[in-house]
Design a protein around this motif. Structure first.
Motif, PDB file in Angstrom:
ATOM      1  N   TYR A 103       0.895  -1.332  -0.194  1.00  0.00           N
ATOM      2  CA  TYR A 103       0.128  -0.021   0.095  1.00  0.00           C
ATOM      3  C   TYR A 103       0.872   1.314   0.063  1.00  0.00           C
ATOM      4  O   TYR A 103       0.622   2.049  -0.718  1.00  0.00           O
ATOM      5  N   PHE A 104       1.738   1.282   1.009  1.00  0.00           N
ATOM      6  CA  PHE A 104       2.586   2.618   1.046  1.00  0.00           C
ATOM      7  C   PHE A 104       3.543   2.781  -0.081  1.00  0.00           C
ATOM      8  O   PHE A 104       4.125   3.835  -0.123  1.00  0.00           O
ATOM      9  N   SER A 105       3.771   1.699  -0.819  1.00  0.00           N
ATOM     10  CA  SER A 105       4.653   1.922  -1.941  1.00  0.00           C
ATOM     11  C   SER A 105       3.734   2.288  -3.375  1.00  0.00           C
ATOM     12  O   SER A 105       4.558   2.423  -4.398  1.00  0.00           O
ATOM     13  N   GLY A 106       2.433   2.215  -2.901  1.00  0.00           N
ATOM     14  CA  GLY A 106       1.902   2.414  -4.263  1.00  0.00           C
ATOM     15  C   GLY A 106       1.708   1.447  -5.014  1.00  0.00           C
ATOM     16  O   GLY A 106       1.316   1.680  -6.385  1.00  0.00           O
ATOM     17  N   GLY A 107       1.674   0.162  -4.444  1.00  0.00           N
ATOM     18  CA  GLY A 107       1.637  -1.022  -5.655  1.00  0.00           C
ATOM     19  C   GLY A 107       2.720  -1.555  -6.139  1.00  0.00           C
ATOM     20  O   GLY A 107       2.552  -2.049  -7.188  1.00  0.00           O
ATOM     21  N   GLN A 108       3.966  -0.962  -5.923  1.00  0.00           N
ATOM     22  CA  GLN A 108       5.052  -1.506  -6.437  1.00  0.00           C
ATOM     23  C   GLN A 108       5.701  -2.609  -6.295  1.00  0.00           C
ATOM     24  O   GLN A 108       6.423  -3.248  -7.010  1.00  0.00           O
ATOM     25  N   VAL A 109       5.229  -3.501  -5.000  1.00  0.00           N
ATOM     26  CA  VAL A 109       5.625  -4.879  -4.950  1.00  0.00           C
ATOM     27  C   VAL A 109       4.585  -5.840  -4.547  1.00  0.00           C
ATOM     28  O   VAL A 109       3.757  -5.326  -3.874  1.00  0.00           O
TER      29      VAL A 109
ATOM     30  N   LEU B  91       6.042   9.444  -6.224  1.00  0.00           N
ATOM     31  CA  LEU B  91       6.600   8.011  -6.307  1.00  0.00           C
ATOM     32  C   LEU B  91       5.836   6.874  -5.946  1.00  0.00           C
ATOM     33  O   LEU B  91       5.829   5.711  -6.463  1.00  0.00           O
ATOM     34  N   ALA B  92       4.982   7.039  -4.932  1.00  0.00           N
ATOM     35  CA  ALA B  92       4.178   6.141  -4.525  1.00  0.00           C
ATOM     36  C   ALA B  92       2.969   6.407  -4.343  1.00  0.00           C
ATOM     37  O   ALA B  92       2.045   6.389  -3.606  1.00  0.00           O
ATOM     38  N   ARG B  93       2.487   7.199  -5.503  1.00  0.00           N
ATOM     39  CA  ARG B  93       1.223   7.643  -5.854  1.00  0.00           C
ATOM     40  C   ARG B  93       0.382   8.342  -4.575  1.00  0.00           C
ATOM     41  O   ARG B  93      -0.819   8.333  -4.522  1.00  0.00           O
ATOM     42  N   LYS B  95       0.558   7.635  -1.732  1.00  0.00           N
ATOM     43  CA  LYS B  95       0.143   6.765  -0.537  1.00  0.00           C
ATOM     44  C   LYS B  95       1.132   6.644   0.499  1.00  0.00           C
ATOM     45  O   LYS B  95       0.591   6.101   1.512  1.00  0.00           O
ATOM     46  N   GLY B  96       2.351   7.057   0.496  1.00  0.00           N
ATOM     47  CA  GLY B  96       3.537   6.941   1.297  1.00  0.00           C
ATOM     48  C   GLY B  96       3.895   8.056   2.053  1.00  0.00           C
ATOM     49  O   GLY B  96       4.011   8.145   3.355  1.00  0.00           O
ATOM     50  N   HIS B 100       8.068   7.146   3.207  1.00  0.00           N
ATOM     51  CA  HIS B 100       7.848   5.949   2.201  1.00  0.00           C
ATOM     52  C   HIS B 100       8.233   6.092   0.812  1.00  0.00           C
ATOM     53  O   HIS B 100       7.324   5.552  -0.070  1.00  0.00           O
ATOM     54  N   PHE B 102       9.419   5.009  -2.678  1.00  0.00           N
ATOM     55  CA  PHE B 102       9.666   3.944  -3.149  1.00  0.00           C
ATOM     56  C   PHE B 102      10.080   4.026  -4.732  1.00  0.00           C
ATOM     57  O   PHE B 102       9.250   4.806  -5.500  1.00  0.00           O
ATOM     58  N   ASP B 103      11.146   3.453  -5.455  1.00  0.00           N
ATOM     59  CA  ASP B 103      11.139   3.543  -6.623  1.00  0.00           C
ATOM     60  C   ASP B 103      11.978   2.230  -7.077  1.00  0.00           C
ATOM     61  O   ASP B 103      13.002   2.134  -7.255  1.00  0.00           O
ATOM     62  N   VAL B 104      11.004   1.098  -7.229  1.00  0.00           N
ATOM     63  CA  VAL B 104      11.415  -0.027  -7.395  1.00  0.00           C
ATOM     64  C   VAL B 104      12.244  -0.206  -8.736  1.00  0.00           C
ATOM     65  O   VAL B 104      13.282  -1.015  -8.864  1.00  0.00           O
TER      66      VAL B 104
END
Lengths: 341, 326
Positions: A103-109, B91-93, B95-96, B100, B102-104
């Motif tokens: 969730y907090f990654s915006g659905g990245q994993v 980066l996390a829409r 939501k983070g 938080h 994230f940039d996988v």
């Protein structure tokens, strides 16, 4: 269909999934050389080697967290929690990481992680080793909470868990490990969120899961002797919860008894009762009854422990109250296990 | 020095990070950024030094002081700022938030808000990389405060064990900025030579000047190469300093003196690197000014992008709690 024990069903599924998918790996305390505290992973170290069957130190934070990291990188770790009592040490990892990273990654994993092990009371294991934590975990968005009652379910739900993409709290019951039943071969899977109506009846709905399903069925058999036909619902998963099957059943029976092993306040039964009142309020002919464990830390002495656990008599008395009638019950007077009085 | 030549590009990025953080503090005061905000100012040489040693397919984890990691890994400043603004383009829409990032796609597996809680994730990620047969390396940034958590010690013990069979290509970077929130290292750790604490787990470690980019970079290159070649964990304590408070709300700072902060600012990592570059003839006033102006424009563009972007749609509330149907 072959007859397997609950333990064999789980072990067989682990083997089938490990054979099928090299990303499935196991971690936990004493799962390898020791063969598993409950022998669930017997011979798996020999079969798959130490890269896939990882004996960990006594470090629940470390190995649960590591499994989450593995899942983020595309592995499908299955963690054995020696008993769910020890999961509290890793609660932060489960609640703050496993449940929320998607969730907090915006659905990245994806987090395809299974944590499995025995939940609930054993025999004289006392306060720190006899707890039921399903409500604790079912409270948390981002987790699935699964509680199989039969060998077939254990297999089917574990397969669904391993092939999913989210963390699964897989609650086994040590008292069921030796229980046997027919288990379909092969790719058999049980979907999450689909309760099973194990026994049909018109007079009252009994909702149960995990070990208490057997107790509920025992009560239902006795009740049939009294001319009371109970419908018994086996939830199989608590999150997602199959609300419609419960509501639909109570809509027909007009009475409900909800059974859980865990403590009464804020337990799983409370959520199920709320679900019934929200969905079938007008259909109810009696207050909904809860049958639960006693609201105490589990005592050691066997007589006190038995009083703290619910039995078929407690369920029968609760059913009798919903029907406003007296029935003879096999356990005589009420045990200490709490039911609405 | 070819080495310094490439340092110029990292100098440019460090200037961007500093300017970006100044702007986040301003936006926080204006109420444009909510929640907690932990800026990186003062520690730029640590992240820049280590990220400069990462390969494109290596991965990293960090704590909540994470803006610089994303920016230095190449995340667009506009997407980083938009996340802080709580916008869908973040980066996390959205939501983070600040803690938080994230940039996988760029190997950045996240900022985490529970001190020490991300260390076991990095441990498992490192194992997974090796299990999958790659020679990729996982970097785990952590603060001095995280060394006092159970997660740290459990993870380090397991890292030491897994390293014995070459299954733990993990580089642990302690960013010792002197304080865990307001509690100094001296008041929270029984030994203040933090690098020495790794010896308990048979993990080689060294302590370096975290204010000097070149020093950090050399240590980082050693650590990363070692982890990649051996599959064993390795650790570096980078001694640095947090110029700002713990978070944007930490204004008074009764736990440290103004003199101490001023003293630390005299060894500003950006000015130190600038000095090296000027001494080597790689940077002059005009070039330095151009770099500052480039950062200024990039940050202003990031702010405009964030101001103009829409917030997440209402449907986003329930999205990404779970993945595909089980």
């Amino acid at each position: 269909m072959p007859i397997l024990s609950y333990r064999e069903a789980i072990r067989t599924t682990l083997i089938e999934e490990m054979d099928r998918d090299p990303t499935v790996i196991l971690l936990g305390e004493e799962i390898g050389l020791y063969q598993g505290t409950f022998r669930m992973t017997a011979d798996l170290l020999e079969r798959y080697g130490p890269r896939r069957v990882i004996d960990t130190p006594t470090s629940e934070i470390g190995f649960v967290g590591a499994a989450i990291g593995m899942a983020m990188l595309g592995l499908r770790p299955v963690v054995e929690m020696m008993t769910w009592n020890f999961s509290l040490v890793a609660f932060d990892q489960i609640v703050n990481n496993a449940a929320k990273i998607r969730y907090f990654s915006g659905g990245q994993v994806d987090i395809p992680l299974i944590i499995r092990g025995p939940n609930g009371a054993g025999v004289q294991l006392s306060a720190q080793h006899s707890q039921s934590f399903e409500a604790l975990y079912a409270h948390i968005p981002g987790l699935h909470v699964v509680a199989p009652a039969t060998p077939a379910e254990a297999k089917g739900l574990l397969r669904t868990a391993i092939r999913g993409s989210d963390p699964v709290i897989f609650l086994e019951h040590a008292a069921l490990y030796g229980s046997k039943g027919e288990v379909p071969d092969g790719e058999f899977a049980v979907p999450f969120g689909a309760a099973d109506v194990v026994r049909s009846g018109r007079d009252v709905t009994i909702v149960a899961y995990s070990r208490m399903l057997g107790t509920a069925l025992e009560a239902a058999a006795h009740l049939a002797g009294e001319g009371i036909e109970a419908e018994v619902i086996n939830l199989r998963t608590l999150r997602p919860l199959d609300r419609s099957t419960i509501v639909e059943s109570v809509g027909r029976t007009h009475r409900a008894v909800v059974v859980q092993e865990q403590w009464r306040p804020f337990g799983a039964a409370a959520e199920i009762v709320a679900t019934i009142t929200e969905g079938a309020f007008d259909a109810l002919d009696a207050p909904i009854e809860r049958v639960t464990g006693a609201d105490v830390p589990m005592p050691y002495a066997r007589n006190l422990e038995l009083m703290a656990l619910s039995n078929a008599g407690d369920i029968m008395r609760a059913v009798a109250r919903t029907l406003y009638r007296e029935i003879p019950t096999p356990n005589g007077r009420s045990s200490g296990g709490q039911s609405d009085a | 020095m070819a080495d310094l030549q490439s340092a110029l590009s990292w100098y440019r990025r460090m200037v961007l990070v500093r300017r970006f953080e100044e702007e986040t503090e301003r936006a926080f005061r204006r109420g444009k950024i909510g929640g907690y905000l932990h800026v990186y100012s003062g520690q730029e040489a640590v992240a820049a030094g280590f990220i400069s040693a990462m390969r494109g397919d290596d991965i990293c984890f960090t704590s909540y002081r994470d803006h610089a990691i994303a920016l230095l890994r190449g995340s667009p400043p506009g997407a980083v700022m938009a996340e802080l603004y709580g916008k869908a383009a973040g980066l996390a829409r959205g939501k983070g938030g600040s803690m938080h990032l994230f940039d996988v796609g760029r190997g950045f597996y996240g900022g985490y808000g529970i001190v020490g809680g991300h260390i076991p994730l990095a441990l498992g990620a490192a194992y997974a990389l090796r299990y999958q047969g790659s020679d990729r390396v996982c970097l785990c940034f952590l603060g001095d405060g995280a060394m006092n958590t159970g997660a740290f010690h459990e993870s380090l013990n397991m890292a030491g064990l897994w390293g014995q069979t070459g299954h733990c290509p993990l580089v642990l970077i302690v960013e010792n900025n002197g304080y865990a929130m307001g509690t100094s290292v001296a008041r929270s750790s029984a030994v203040t030579d933090l690098a020495s604490r790794f010896t308990a787990y048979a993990i080689p470690s060294e302590r370096v000047d975290g204010m000097d980019f070149q020093t950090v970079r050399l240590a980082a290159e050693r650590a990363v190469a070692d982890a990649r070649a051996s599959g064993r964990p390795t650790a570096v304590e980078a001694v640095t300093y947090r110029f700002a408070g713990h978070g944007a709300a930490d204004v008074v700072q009764p736990y440290r003196s103004k003199e101490e902060v001023e003293q630390a600012r005299r060894r500003d990592p950006i000015r130190l690197l600038e000095g090296h570059l000027r001494a080597a003839g790689l940077l002059d006033d005009a070039a330095a000014e151009a770099i500052r102006e480039e950062a200024e424009q990039a940050v202003l563009a990031a702010v405009r992008h964030s101001e103009d972007s829409p917030p997440p749609s209402p449907e986003a509330l329930h999205a990404d709690v779970y993945g595909k149907e089980a």
